[in-house]
Design an enzyme around this catalytic site. Structure first.
Site, PDB file in Angstrom:
ATOM      1  N   GLU A   1      66.588  67.287  42.603  1.00  0.00           N
ATOM      2  CA  GLU A   1      67.235  68.692  42.598  1.00  0.00           C
ATOM      3  C   GLU A   1      66.206  69.778  42.800  1.00  0.00           C
ATOM      4  O   GLU A   1      66.672  70.650  43.608  1.00  0.00           O
ATOM      5  CB  GLU A   1      68.145  68.828  41.365  1.00  0.00           C
TER       6      GLU A   1
ATOM      7  N   HIS B   1      78.637  66.416  32.492  1.00  0.00           N
ATOM      8  CA  HIS B   1      79.532  66.636  33.606  1.00  0.00           C
ATOM      9  C   HIS B   1      80.552  67.339  33.728  1.00  0.00           C
ATOM     10  O   HIS B   1      81.826  67.124  34.290  1.00  0.00           O
ATOM     11  CB  HIS B   1      79.932  65.224  34.238  1.00  0.00           C
TER      12      HIS B   1
HETATM   13  C1  LIG Z   1      69.927  64.787  38.008  1.00  0.00           C
HETATM   14  C2  LIG Z   1      71.061  64.085  38.322  1.00  0.00           C
HETATM   15  N1  LIG Z   1      70.987  64.041  39.729  1.00  0.00           N
HETATM   16  C3  LIG Z   1      72.348  63.221  40.070  1.00  0.00           C
HETATM   17  C4  LIG Z   1      73.305  62.754  39.316  1.00  0.00           C
HETATM   18  C5  LIG Z   1      74.531  61.963  39.920  1.00  0.00           C
HETATM   19  N2  LIG Z   1      74.179  60.634  39.819  1.00  0.00           N
HETATM   20  C6  LIG Z   1      74.609  59.954  38.967  1.00  0.00           C
HETATM   21  S1  LIG Z   1      74.102  58.367  38.912  1.00  0.00           S
HETATM   22  C7  LIG Z   1      73.508  58.828  40.492  1.00  0.00           C
HETATM   23  C8  LIG Z   1      72.679  57.592  41.019  1.00  0.00           C
HETATM   24  C9  LIG Z   1      71.631  57.221  40.162  1.00  0.00           C
HETATM   25  O1  LIG Z   1      70.661  56.004  41.072  1.00  0.00           O
HETATM   26  P1  LIG Z   1      69.814  55.131  40.245  1.00  0.00           P
HETATM   27  O2  LIG Z   1      68.800  55.942  39.332  1.00  0.00           O
HETATM   28  O3  LIG Z   1      69.414  54.093  41.279  1.00  0.00           O
HETATM   29  O4  LIG Z   1      70.720  54.213  39.162  1.00  0.00           O
HETATM   30  P2  LIG Z   1      72.040  53.232  39.419  1.00  0.00           P
HETATM   31  O5  LIG Z   1      73.257  54.148  39.367  1.00  0.00           O
HETATM   32  O6  LIG Z   1      71.797  52.484  40.639  1.00  0.00           O
HETATM   33  O7  LIG Z   1      72.038  52.370  38.169  1.00  0.00           O
HETATM   34  C10 LIG Z   1      73.367  59.830  40.648  1.00  0.00           C
HETATM   35  C11 LIG Z   1      73.172  60.642  42.042  1.00  0.00           C
HETATM   36  C12 LIG Z   1      72.817  62.870  37.879  1.00  0.00           C
HETATM   37  N3  LIG Z   1      73.624  62.175  37.064  1.00  0.00           N
HETATM   38  N4  LIG Z   1      71.870  63.685  37.447  1.00  0.00           N
END
Ligand SMILES: Cc1ncc(C[n+]2csc(CCOP(=O)(O)OP(=O)(O)O)c2C)c(N)n1
Ligand SMILES: [Mg+2]
Lengths: 324, 319
Positions: free
Chosen positions: A60, A129
């Site tokens: 971000e 959220h």
């Molecule tokens: C700081 C932040 N940015 C964006 C999000 C939205 N978001 C939630 S899970 C996710 C993907 C996360 O990917 P990863 O770290 O690979 O974990 P996975 O979901 O694959 O287990 C996103 C973009 C968030 N919750 N927090």
């Protein structure tokens, strides 16, 4: 007139502005093939390709810093922060860089940058959220803060934001994406910084914005049946705030209720109320009352979440209280 | 690695608990009994179960937005976890946190997190606390591939290495962050390389093989307990469900999903135990039946539990 959803209205605004101006591009997480967490950018990557709809890493702070650099050097980015709850991760870029750079540089640059984001409670997603953080943002001179409530305003304001040469934070509401409303086929703009009387009335003025407009209009309808005539003003833009429209209304009704979803203490309503006092104190026949979010992190439990934000019943009760 | 029957049962049972728990949540979401979102851990069970099985009850973990698996593996109470996800008063956080905020400090679970990367700072700080208090504990810090693109990851790994903190950073590389693949979002595709910048030892492990995960994590846990500092493990794995309920999974192919489902951690481990003569088919089925009953009881408990009282809205904000 044609009826479309708030989501679709936003999508059309992005599409039209991208078609109109090749400098406009979209920049954020999961906006390309996924079409955005709430589907607002659906189809645009297919249409405009990888260079104009750019999926970013989960970075971000980098997203906003990079968008600023692009804006300073001739492009017009529309960056997306998926939930306003994540705005803290880029607050330094937003507050120290984006908002101040033009002023600090003696007016010698422009920052045509839109940051689209989304906020609010209603889906029981819990404390990370569901927040309404607009009051953090209206405390930052140098940016504009827009919060549309209807599909018509969403489209017209987003187009204006993209054409604006100043940074605009554009805050959508997760519970509005599926709401529907009239949106003309032909092109139009809604000016930033102008509030809108969504319903005329003479006994009391409700000042509100975003999803709380819908609650306020519902309350006004119920109250109407009980013989209470409520004027409902949708601020649409919080910064700069169009207080004249509010003052004019107060001079007519002499009573004000502010309805806001964010936490009450230090919230947007405090600013609205104070501006009314500064500009129309002599016209007030009763204290201004706020119906606001509870001063707590948003709880998960559906029963607590409902209690943490205003509801129609509470708005009706408070309107009656100011009329006593 | 020596594996006793008791351990085999524990590992298999926990993985089954997580799988059935997640399948059940999917069902509850479809029936609108569970509201809001839930990121499910199905497919990734061997990572949490393998890693957490080598630490002690008083060691710490930090979890993620995909945190049900970590919570269960860290001795979480199935009933209290299920109730939390439904926002009930009997939930592990009294219904205030929900799926994204499952935590149980009494068991060393420092919490799931709605912010990607949000646990990395907490884990590093817990490591600092262990060091300053001269304890012999360790921290397992779980996060996704996507989280390694956020600033907090870099800041914290630097500090952990600088001060030799007893933190084992475990990246669950399930190939995607929501819809964006590692290919499309990481400059280095082998995520272990990110640790090189901080002089932190790192290695990949097969995240579908619970014994492989155990072996690698145990090695780095010992390393940390001996005061050598942090390590970085990338567990290669896959999530079966979409990112969240509404995800149509257009960014990945059904063939790829099939490939990974054929590498199911529960089946792999069950087969291995049979081959080694540690568990037989009947015993495995029996464990599965037991788990099924536990999950049914947990759901029943959660559904029958009351919601918090309205007064709860304002409690717990300050001490
Ligand atoms: C700081 C932040 N940015 C964006 C999000 C939205 N978001 C939630 S899970 C996710 C993907 C996360 O990917 P990863 O770290 O690979 O974990 P996975 O979901 O694959 O287990 C996103 C973009 C968030 N919750 N927090
Ligand atoms: Mg991932």
């Amino acid at each position: 007139m044609r009826i479309i959803t708030y989501r679709q209205a936003l999508n059309e605004a992005l599409d039209e502005e991208m078609a109109r101006d090749p400098r406009v591009f979209l920049f954020g997480e999961d906006i390309a093939i996924y079409g955005g967490a709430y589907g607002v950018t659906a189809g645009l990557w297919q249409k405009y390709g990888d260079e104009r709809v750019i999926d970013t890493p989960i970075s971000e702070n980098g997203i906003i810093g990079t968008a600023l650099g692009a804006a300073l050097t001739g492009l017009r980015p529309v960056a997306e922060i998926m939930y306003i709850d994540f705005i803290g991760l880029c607050m330094d870029q937003l507050n120290n860089q984006v908002a101040k750079i033009r002023y600090m540089f003696g007016g010698k640059c422009r920052v045509p940058l839109v940051i689209r984001t989304e906020g609010g409670a209603g889906r029981t997603l819990g404390a990370h959220h569901s927040q309404s953080l607009e009051s953090w943002l209206i405390h930052i001179p140098g940016i504009k803060v827009v919060m549309p409530a209807t599909p018509y305003d969403a489209k017209g304001l987003l187009k204006s934001a993209i054409r604006d040469d100043n940074p605009v934070v554009f805050i959508e509401h997760k519970m509005l994406y599926n709401t529907k409303g009239e949106v003309p086929e032909e092109e139009y703009l809604v000016p930033i910084g102008v509030s809108d009387i969504k319903k005329e009335g003479k006994d009391v003025t409700i000042v509100t914005y975003s999803r709380m407009l819908l609650f306020s209009l519902e309350a006004a309808k119920i109250l109407e049946k009980e013989g209470i005539s409520v004027e409902v003003i949708d601020l649409r833009t919080l910064l700069p705030m169009d207080i004249e429209t509010v003052v004019k209304s107060v001079k007519k009704t002499n009573r004000v209720v502010i309805v806001e979803e964010d936490c009450k203490t230090g919230g947007t309503g405090a600013e609205i109320g104070m501006q009314i006092i500064e500009n129309a104190f002599d016209y007030l026949d009763a204290p201004i009352i706020r119906v606001a979010g509870a001063d707590v992190p948003m709880p998960k439990s559906p029963v607590l979440e409902k209690l943490a934000i205003p509801d129609v019943e509470r708005i009706c009760k408070v309107v009656k209280d100011v009329l006593k | 690695m020596e594996i006793t029957k008791e351990l085999a049962i524990k590992l298999l049972k926990q993985m089954m608990e997580i799988r059935q728990f997640e399948d059940m949540i999917m069902e509850l979401l479809a029936k609108n009994i569970a509201e809001g979102g839930s990121h499910l851990y199905a497919g990734m069970e061997a990572v949490a179960v393998g890693a957490i099985s080598v630490i002690n009850p008083d060691d710490y973990i930090t979890s993620t937005h995909r945190g049900h698996g970590h919570a269960i593996a860290k001795d979480g109470d199935l009933k209290a976890l299920m109730a939390e996800i439904l926002g009930k008063k009997t939930g592990v956080c009294k219904g205030k946190g929900g799926s994204l905020h499952l935590a149980d400090l009494s068991k060393g679970n420092l919490g799931a997190n709605g912010i990607v990367g949000g646990g990395i700072g907490i884990a590093t700080g817990a490591g600092l606390s262990i060091k300053l208090k001269k304890e012999n504990k360790v921290v397992l810090c779980f996060f996704g591939d996507g989280a390694t693109n956020n600033g907090i990851f870099f800041e914290c790994l630097n500090m952990a290495s600088l001060w030799k903190l007893p933190v084992i950073y475990i990246c669950e590389n399930n190939k995607y962050a929501m819809s964006v693949s590692v290919e499309r979002s990481h400059a280095v595709k082998d995520i272990t390389k990110k640790a090189l910048a901080f002089d932190i030892p790192s290695e990949n492990v097969d995240g579908q093989d619970v014994l492989a995960v155990r072996e690698v994590v145990e090695k780095w846990v010992n390393y940390a307990r001996q005061g050598n500092g942090p390590s970085f493990i990338v567990a290669n794995t896959y999530r079966y469900y979409g990112h969240s309920r509404s995800d149509p999974r257009v960014y990945r192919t059904r063939e790829e999903e099939k490939f990974w489902r054929e590498r199911d951690p529960i089946i792999i481990f069950g087969n291995k135990m049979k081959e080694m003569g540690i568990l037989n088919e009947e015993e495995i089925n029996q464990i599965e039946e037991e788990v099924k009953k536990e999950i049914e009881e947990a759901v029943d408990f959660a559904i029958k539990s009351p919601y918090p009282e309205p007064e709860e809205l304002y409690t717990d904000l300050y001490v």
